[in-house]
Design an enzyme around this catalytic site. Structure first.
Site, short mmCIF file in Angstrom:
data_model
loop_
_atom_site.label_atom_id
_atom_site.label_comp_id
_atom_site.label_asym_id
_atom_site.label_seq_id
_atom_site.Cartn_x
_atom_site.Cartn_y
_atom_site.Cartn_z
N LEU A 42 0.80 -1.22 0.00
CA LEU A 42 0.00 0.00 0.00
C LEU A 42 0.83 1.27 0.00
O LEU A 42 0.35 2.31 -0.44
CB LEU A 42 -0.98 -0.02 1.17
N HIS A 43 2.07 1.20 0.45
CA HIS A 43 2.89 2.43 0.44
C HIS A 43 3.26 2.85 -0.98
O HIS A 43 3.73 3.96 -1.19
CB HIS A 43 4.13 2.28 1.33
#
Length: 148
Positions: A42-43
């Site tokens: 998700l980063h």
């Protein structure tokens, strides 16, 4: 020497391309699983894309027993240990390498988790750069109301 640098760059870009391709599948995934694990995924994505990924994960897990496990950085603004400084450096790196990618604070994680359909979650700090976030679908209709 220039050939070695170019080869390392191509290898790194290939790995990044494979990671992005896998995450793109999450943007539209319908795979049924009791648990989905997202490690260092998700980063790489904007908040909007993360919400879409989380919504798809939400659809893919059972209502009562499903969960997702996110292994990613949780920034501690004002923190003073090695991992806090490294997390901030990672955030700067994400800003330069990936359009929309970033490391997130607890408040930013709360926002995307809630918008993605996970109002129940637990952030577990471990002695590492990453934290473990366990997120669950709402159990009751009252849990859903907390999102609004």
């Amino acid at each position: 020497m220039d050939e070695q640098v170019e080869q390392v760059g191509q290898t790194a870009m290939g790995a990044l391309a494979r990671e992005i391709a896998g995450a793109m599948n999450l943007l539209r995934a319908e795979n049924q699983a009791r648990e989905n694990t997202l490690e260092w995924i998700l980063h790489n994505w904007s908040d909007e894309d993360c919400v879409q990924i989380l919504r798809n994960c939400r659809k893919a897990i059972p209502e009562k027993t499903g969960k997702i496990v996110i292994i990613d950085t949780v920034l501690q603004p004002g923190g003073n240990d090695l991992f806090d400084n490294t997390g901030m450096a990672m955030d700067l790196m994400m800003l330069t390498l990936v359009r929309g990618g970033k490391e997130r604070t607890k408040l930013e994680w709360k926002k995307i988790l809630n918008e993605g359909g996970f109002v129940r979650y637990n952030i577990i700090q471990i002695p590492a750069l990453q934290s473990i976030i366990k997120a669950y679908p709402p159990k009751l209709a009252t849990d859903v109301l907390q999102i609004q």
